[in-house]
Design a protein around this motif. Structure first.
Motif, PDB file in Angstrom:
ATOM      1  N   VAL A 174     -19.276   7.531   6.796  1.00  0.00           N
ATOM      2  CA  VAL A 174     -18.742   6.214   6.466  1.00  0.00           C
ATOM      3  C   VAL A 174     -17.526   5.977   7.360  1.00  0.00           C
ATOM      4  CG1 VAL A 174     -17.258   7.090   4.596  1.00  0.00           C
ATOM      5  CG2 VAL A 174     -17.921   4.676   4.635  1.00  0.00           C
ATOM      6  N   ILE A 175     -17.397   4.747   7.865  1.00  0.00           N
ATOM      7  CA  ILE A 175     -16.203   4.380   8.634  1.00  0.00           C
ATOM      8  C   ILE A 175     -15.232   3.692   7.686  1.00  0.00           C
ATOM      9  CG2 ILE A 175     -15.277   2.964  10.501  1.00  0.00           C
ATOM     10  CD1 ILE A 175     -17.867   3.356  12.012  1.00  0.00           C
ATOM     11  N   LEU A 176     -14.066   4.266   7.553  1.00  0.00           N
ATOM     12  CA  LEU A 176     -13.039   3.712   6.672  1.00  0.00           C
ATOM     13  C   LEU A 176     -12.099   2.814   7.472  1.00  0.00           C
ATOM     14  CD1 LEU A 176     -12.148   7.040   4.827  1.00  0.00           C
ATOM     15  CD2 LEU A 176     -13.629   5.220   3.982  1.00  0.00           C
ATOM     16  N   PRO A 177     -11.866   1.574   7.032  1.00  0.00           N
ATOM     17  CA  PRO A 177     -10.968   0.677   7.755  1.00  0.00           C
ATOM     18  C   PRO A 177      -9.500   0.971   7.459  1.00  0.00           C
ATOM     19  CG  PRO A 177     -11.854  -0.451   5.850  1.00  0.00           C
ATOM     20  CD  PRO A 177     -12.502   0.913   5.878  1.00  0.00           C
ATOM     21  N   LEU A 178      -9.143   2.241   7.511  1.00  0.00           N
ATOM     22  CA  LEU A 178      -7.769   2.672   7.290  1.00  0.00           C
ATOM     23  C   LEU A 178      -7.065   2.765   8.629  1.00  0.00           C
ATOM     24  CD1 LEU A 178      -5.525   3.838   5.452  1.00  0.00           C
ATOM     25  CD2 LEU A 178      -6.572   6.084   5.734  1.00  0.00           C
ATOM     26  N   LEU A 187       0.831  -1.208   0.000  1.00  0.00           N
ATOM     27  CA  LEU A 187       0.000   0.000   0.000  1.00  0.00           C
ATOM     28  C   LEU A 187       0.867   1.261   0.000  1.00  0.00           C
ATOM     29  CD1 LEU A 187      -2.724  -1.113   2.576  1.00  0.00           C
ATOM     30  CD2 LEU A 187      -3.013  -0.880   0.103  1.00  0.00           C
ATOM     31  N   GLU A 188       1.905   1.259   0.819  1.00  0.00           N
ATOM     32  CA  GLU A 188       2.796   2.418   0.877  1.00  0.00           C
ATOM     33  C   GLU A 188       3.523   2.615  -0.448  1.00  0.00           C
ATOM     34  OE1 GLU A 188       5.426   2.279   4.193  1.00  0.00           O
ATOM     35  OE2 GLU A 188       3.828   2.548   5.686  1.00  0.00           O
ATOM     36  N   ASN A 189       3.933   1.509  -1.080  1.00  0.00           N
ATOM     37  CA  ASN A 189       4.681   1.599  -2.339  1.00  0.00           C
ATOM     38  C   ASN A 189       3.810   2.070  -3.490  1.00  0.00           C
ATOM     39  OD1 ASN A 189       7.079   0.751  -1.157  1.00  0.00           O
ATOM     40  ND2 ASN A 189       6.716  -1.416  -1.617  1.00  0.00           N
ATOM     41  N   THR A 226       1.383   4.471  -3.030  1.00  0.00           N
ATOM     42  CA  THR A 226       0.790   5.716  -2.547  1.00  0.00           C
ATOM     43  C   THR A 226       1.760   6.856  -2.816  1.00  0.00           C
ATOM     44  OG1 THR A 226      -0.443   4.557  -0.813  1.00  0.00           O
ATOM     45  CG2 THR A 226      -0.057   6.901  -0.470  1.00  0.00           C
ATOM     46  N   SER A 227       1.240   8.052  -3.020  1.00  0.00           N
ATOM     47  CA  SER A 227       2.094   9.217  -3.301  1.00  0.00           C
ATOM     48  C   SER A 227       3.205   9.354  -2.268  1.00  0.00           C
ATOM     49  CB  SER A 227       1.250  10.493  -3.314  1.00  0.00           C
ATOM     50  OG  SER A 227       0.275  10.441  -4.329  1.00  0.00           O
ATOM     51  N   ALA A 228       4.331   9.867  -2.719  1.00  0.00           N
ATOM     52  CA  ALA A 228       5.516   9.971  -1.863  1.00  0.00           C
ATOM     53  C   ALA A 228       5.279  10.891  -0.667  1.00  0.00           C
ATOM     54  CB  ALA A 228       6.695  10.489  -2.677  1.00  0.00           C
ATOM     55  N   GLU A 229       5.897  10.532   0.433  1.00  0.00           N
ATOM     56  CA  GLU A 229       5.845  11.314   1.666  1.00  0.00           C
ATOM     57  C   GLU A 229       6.854  12.455   1.568  1.00  0.00           C
ATOM     58  OE1 GLU A 229       6.078   9.988   6.349  1.00  0.00           O
ATOM     59  OE2 GLU A 229       7.588   9.212   4.959  1.00  0.00           O
ATOM     60  N   PRO A 230       6.427  13.705   1.787  1.00  0.00           N
ATOM     61  CA  PRO A 230       7.372  14.828   1.751  1.00  0.00           C
ATOM     62  C   PRO A 230       8.531  14.625   2.718  1.00  0.00           C
ATOM     63  CG  PRO A 230       5.124  15.641   1.765  1.00  0.00           C
ATOM     64  CD  PRO A 230       5.045  14.159   2.015  1.00  0.00           C
ATOM     65  N   ASP A 231       9.679  15.171   2.366  1.00  0.00           N
ATOM     66  CA  ASP A 231      10.894  14.975   3.159  1.00  0.00           C
ATOM     67  C   ASP A 231      10.734  15.441   4.600  1.00  0.00           C
ATOM     68  OD1 ASP A 231      13.890  14.417   3.336  1.00  0.00           O
ATOM     69  OD2 ASP A 231      13.824  16.531   3.896  1.00  0.00           O
ATOM     70  N   ILE A 232      10.056  16.577   4.814  1.00  0.00           N
ATOM     71  CA  ILE A 232       9.907  17.091   6.177  1.00  0.00           C
ATOM     72  C   ILE A 232       9.125  16.098   7.045  1.00  0.00           C
ATOM     73  CG2 ILE A 232       7.799  18.403   5.662  1.00  0.00           C
ATOM     74  CD1 ILE A 232       8.809  20.538   7.627  1.00  0.00           C
ATOM     75  N   TYR A 290       2.335   7.135   7.456  1.00  0.00           N
ATOM     76  CA  TYR A 290       2.443   7.389   6.022  1.00  0.00           C
ATOM     77  C   TYR A 290       1.087   7.353   5.307  1.00  0.00           C
ATOM     78  CZ  TYR A 290       4.628   6.859   1.348  1.00  0.00           C
ATOM     79  OH  TYR A 290       5.035   7.011   0.052  1.00  0.00           O
ATOM     80  N   LEU A 291       0.404   6.201   5.321  1.00  0.00           N
ATOM     81  CA  LEU A 291      -0.827   6.055   4.556  1.00  0.00           C
ATOM     82  C   LEU A 291      -1.915   7.009   5.026  1.00  0.00           C
ATOM     83  CD1 LEU A 291      -1.088   2.174   4.177  1.00  0.00           C
ATOM     84  CD2 LEU A 291      -0.601   3.831   2.385  1.00  0.00           C
ATOM     85  N   GLN A 292      -2.119   7.066   6.323  1.00  0.00           N
ATOM     86  CA  GLN A 292      -3.149   7.962   6.845  1.00  0.00           C
ATOM     87  C   GLN A 292      -2.792   9.411   6.566  1.00  0.00           C
ATOM     88  OE1 GLN A 292      -5.015   7.031  10.647  1.00  0.00           O
ATOM     89  NE2 GLN A 292      -4.812   9.165  11.239  1.00  0.00           N
TER      90      GLN A 292
END
Length: 215
Positions: A201-205, A15-17, A19-25, A46-48
């Motif tokens: 809606v409850i998201l199972p994230l 999922l992380e791979n 998903t859009s990149a996480e900013p450096d900060i 990351y994902l959330q």
């Protein structure tokens, strides 16, 4: 911790791979959170974080309220979608940890748009006359129902509320929970589902996100 992270870490990495990149900060903040705090799992992650940023960008809110700053990871994610003149007010009561979010807020491009206050959220909501179009709550699970009731008069039609940890590691499936926090989270989920003026809606994230929109 997310369901997949605990039960199927390979899926979490997948999922992380994808998903859009996480900013450096945020990478640096996440690393320092794990180095310097005793409960680093409280960070949004990351994902959330990418979900919060994407939702904020879609809404382009002018006035965000966050209850529960911790180290400021979610704050910076939410700030990514602020309208040019918008601001985010983030509340916490942990004075000892306040140096860490302040450090990264000051380093960020959103420094002038973040209002970090060491203040009890219930007191703030009782005193403020501000109207918010996006609210994120991730603190004091035993106050979730009270927060919801205090927030309702402070939002307009179309506003979005997000409650974190609403699956509570699966404890919401307990029929007669003994833990007060579990009881309150179940009460909140039941209450929101019956509210005629809201859709949800409850998201199972991760540990569950309750996404609520005022009609």
């Amino acid at each position: 911790m997310s369901f997949f992270e605990e039960n199927c870490p390979e899926m979490d990495r997948y999922l992380e791979n994808h998903t859009s990149a996480e900013p450096d900060i945020l990478k640096r903040l996440r690393k320092e959170t794990f180095q310097k705090t005793t409960q680093p799992h409280m960070i949004s992650g990351y994902l959330q974080g990418r979900f919060l940023a994407l939702l904020s960008k879609m809404l382009q809110p002018k006035n965000i309220l966050e209850i529960g700053t911790f180290t400021g990871y979610a704050t910076l994610c939410l700030a990514e979608g602020l309208s040019p003149q918008g601001k985010i007010t983030t509340l916490d009561i942990n004075e000892e940890l306040a140096y860490l979010p302040r450090k990264y807020f000051n380093e960020s491009e959103f420094a002038d748009q973040i209002d970090f206050q060491l203040k009890d959220a219930k007191v703030f909501l009782e005193e403020t006359d501000a109207i918010f179009d996006f609210v994120f709550i991730d603190a004091d699970k035993e106050n979730y129902v009270e927060y919801f009731n205090l927030i309702k008069p402070r939002i307009k039609s179309g506003a979005v509320i997000l409650f974190d940890n609403v699956l509570w590691y699966g404890k919401v499936l307990e029929e007669h929970p003994k833990q007060k926090s579990t009881q309150i989270i179940k009460e909140l989920n039941d209450m929101v589902a019956k509210e005629e003026n809201f859709e949800n809606v409850i998201l199972p994230l991760r540990d569950g996100l309750h996404l609520i929109r005022k009609k």
